[in-house]
Design an enzyme around this catalytic site. Structure first.
Site, PDB file in Angstrom:
ATOM      1  N   GLY A  73     142.941 -18.616  -7.961  1.00  0.00           N
ATOM      2  CA  GLY A  73     142.190 -17.472  -8.470  1.00  0.00           C
ATOM      3  C   GLY A  73     141.185 -16.938  -7.466  1.00  0.00           C
ATOM      4  O   GLY A  73     141.012 -15.717  -7.334  1.00  0.00           O
ATOM      5  N   THR A  74     140.530 -17.828  -6.746  1.00  0.00           N
ATOM      6  CA  THR A  74     139.525 -17.398  -5.767  1.00  0.00           C
ATOM      7  C   THR A  74     140.174 -16.474  -4.736  1.00  0.00           C
ATOM      8  O   THR A  74     139.642 -15.402  -4.412  1.00  0.00           O
ATOM      9  CB  THR A  74     138.924 -18.633  -5.056  1.00  0.00           C
ATOM     10  N   ASN A 146     134.119 -17.516 -18.117  1.00  0.00           N
ATOM     11  CA  ASN A 146     134.402 -18.945 -18.020  1.00  0.00           C
ATOM     12  C   ASN A 146     133.290 -19.821 -18.595  1.00  0.00           C
ATOM     13  O   ASN A 146     133.529 -20.972 -18.936  1.00  0.00           O
ATOM     14  CB  ASN A 146     134.666 -19.342 -16.563  1.00  0.00           C
ATOM     15  N   GLN A 185     140.669 -17.051 -16.995  1.00  0.00           N
ATOM     16  CA  GLN A 185     140.463 -17.842 -18.216  1.00  0.00           C
ATOM     17  C   GLN A 185     141.221 -17.268 -19.410  1.00  0.00           C
ATOM     18  O   GLN A 185     141.191 -17.843 -20.490  1.00  0.00           O
ATOM     19  CB  GLN A 185     138.961 -17.916 -18.553  1.00  0.00           C
ATOM     20  N   THR A 243     153.624 -19.657   4.841  1.00  0.00           N
ATOM     21  CA  THR A 243     154.830 -20.143   4.157  1.00  0.00           C
ATOM     22  C   THR A 243     154.533 -20.367   2.676  1.00  0.00           C
ATOM     23  O   THR A 243     153.545 -21.005   2.322  1.00  0.00           O
ATOM     24  CB  THR A 243     155.296 -21.472   4.798  1.00  0.00           C
ATOM     25  N   CYS A 332     132.038 -25.000 -10.412  1.00  0.00           N
ATOM     26  CA  CYS A 332     131.593 -24.820  -9.021  1.00  0.00           C
ATOM     27  C   CYS A 332     130.098 -25.054  -8.865  1.00  0.00           C
ATOM     28  O   CYS A 332     129.613 -25.374  -7.805  1.00  0.00           O
ATOM     29  CB  CYS A 332     131.901 -23.413  -8.528  1.00  0.00           C
TER      30      CYS A 332
HETATM   31  C1  LIG Z   1     136.858 -16.775 -14.238  1.00  0.00           C
HETATM   32  C2  LIG Z   1     137.285 -17.525 -13.013  1.00  0.00           C
HETATM   33  N1  LIG Z   1     137.598 -16.840 -11.898  1.00  0.00           N
HETATM   34  C3  LIG Z   1     137.994 -17.453 -10.776  1.00  0.00           C
HETATM   35  C4  LIG Z   1     138.083 -18.826 -10.709  1.00  0.00           C
HETATM   36  C5  LIG Z   1     138.485 -19.473  -9.420  1.00  0.00           C
HETATM   37  O1  LIG Z   1     139.706 -20.126  -9.522  1.00  0.00           O
HETATM   38  P1  LIG Z   1     140.155 -21.239  -8.456  1.00  0.00           P
HETATM   39  O2  LIG Z   1     139.039 -22.239  -8.389  1.00  0.00           O
HETATM   40  O3  LIG Z   1     141.407 -21.791  -9.024  1.00  0.00           O
HETATM   41  O4  LIG Z   1     140.376 -20.555  -7.176  1.00  0.00           O
HETATM   42  C6  LIG Z   1     137.740 -19.578 -11.829  1.00  0.00           C
HETATM   43  C7  LIG Z   1     137.750 -21.053 -11.789  1.00  0.00           C
HETATM   44  O5  LIG Z   1     137.079 -21.730 -12.508  1.00  0.00           O
HETATM   45  C8  LIG Z   1     137.342 -18.917 -13.020  1.00  0.00           C
HETATM   46  O6  LIG Z   1     137.017 -19.580 -14.131  1.00  0.00           O
END
Ligand SMILES: Cc1ncc(COP(=O)(O)O)c(C=O)c1O
Length: 379
Positions: A73-74, A146, A185, A243, A332
């Protein structure tokens, strides 16, 4: 042996489902070929890659070419924001006050304005509209939060964008206005059809849906142009070189198919557990405040609670010692006992406990958690 029933941090990580494990296995020691290689076995992998893309695309009502696989996601949030903003230098972006760090940090590389949220975490549409000027290129608003579970009114926000786009056309302003949505989420429980939501870009995350971590995708409408942020061999239509991690992508597609099957039932089951837990909590612990909205305006699996007079970090550690895994905010920022930026944005002055449920959560496990919370905060 860890009791998974007492795990209440599904917003941070979900266990791999059996279907994902099975789908991933062949790609480690059997079908390990690089999908871009020339021989037939590799071409088979390429075909599989495209079939997994099709699974994700059809699940959100998109074309396969609109799906870019990423390492989570990041990365997808970074690609959306930096990708769009770098394609139109000098423009500005608007985000909400409760976005995830993976939206805030890339947005702050550009001219960034923040849209306030109300006490329940909803974006104030009137204030958001006032922030839009002729140089606004991108609005990035998360689907569901989240930490406090607030589900944003994306359809209303996309309505505002459509109106602004029309006005721009009538004034011969060629700067487009796009809506990006971080749906990390949301996938487990909410409507994911991009046309209904009115989004131009959307982030989805395998690691939150019982698929492998470091895997996800960015949906990008065909008409939206972006610049890549990872340069190299030109994979993913030149938008995400490197890859492809076919094992992860196979697991992601398998997990996605599974959540689609159970989505409605799981949403109902967890909403009911959530509401019962909140009701009992408020009766038994009058010093408890629930952060975020109630009932169907919050994620079915989210409970966020502030307990006056208690340090949330100490409480989370005491719960851990009693066998219950909860969070104090987003994973985080887990090391901080201060209220998170999200809590501050909704006017909550104290740290909170985040309880997020999932497939292994039962009524009994929640009853046990409530008993433990009562014991720890009243004795
Ligand atoms: C709303 C939201 N966005 C982005 C992320 C980031 O995802 P990832 O840590 O899998 O890259 C998270 C992870 O907790 C999230 O809850």
């Amino acid at each position: 042996m860890i009791n998974r029933k007492n795990y209440f941090d599904y917003a941070a990580a979900t266990p791999l489902c059996d279907e994902a494990v099975e789908a991933m296995k062949p790609y480690y020691q059997d079908k390990y070929y690089n999908p871009s290689a020339i021989y037939l076995a590799a071409a088979e992998n390429k075909k599989s890659l495209e079939s997994y893309r099709q699974v994700i695309a059809s699940g959100i009502g998109a074309k396969p070419a609109e799906i870019i696989f990423t390492a989570g996601g990041t990365e997808a949030n970074n690609l959306a924001i930096q990708g769009v903003m770098n394609d139109h230098p000098g423009k500005n972006i608007i985000i909400s006050a409760i976005e995830h760090e993976s939206v805030i940090e890339p947005a702050n590389l550009f001219i960034c304005k923040t849209a306030a949220v109300n006490k329940q975490g909803f974006v104030d549409i009137e204030k958001l509209t006032k922030l839009i000027d002729d140089n606004t290129l991108l609005i990035s608003i998360m689907y569901a939060n989240n930490e406090i579970g607030t589900i944003q009114p994306l359809k209303k926000i996309s309505g505002v964008i459509k109106k602004v786009t029309k006005e721009r056309l009538s004034k011969n302003i060629i700067t487009p206005l796009y809506l990006h949505c971080d749906a990390c989420q949301a996938c487990n429980y909410l409507d994911m059809q991009t046309s209904r939501l009115g989004v131009d870009l959307m982030t989805i995350n395998s690691g939150k849906i019982y698929g492998p971590k470091q895997c996800g995708a960015l949906y990008k409408k065909t008409s939206v142009n972006i610049k890549p942020i990872i340069l190299g061999g030109g994979q993913e239509k030149n938008l995400r070189s490197g890859t492809e991690n076919l094992a992860n992508i196979a697991g992601f597609a398998a997990a996605w198919q599974e959540i689609r099957k159970t989505q409605k039932d799981e949403a109902l089951r967890l909403s009911s557990l959530r509401d019962k837990f909140i009701n009992q909590l408020q009766v038994k612990l009058p010093n408890a405040t629930i952060n975020g909205p109630v009932k169907n305006l919050r994620l079915p699996n989210n409970i966020s609670v502030a307990l006056t007079g208690f340090d949330n970090e100490t409480l989370a550690m005491m719960l851990d010692e009693s066998g219950f895994m909860v969070a104090t905010g987003s994973a985080c920022k887990a090391a901080s006992s201060k209220p998170s930026a999200v809590l501050r944005a909704i006017g909550q002055p104290q740290g909170s406990i985040r309880i997020t449920m999932g497939r292994q959560t039962t009524k009994k496990s929640l009853d046990d958690l409530l008993k433990a919370l009562i014991k720890l905060t009243t004795t």
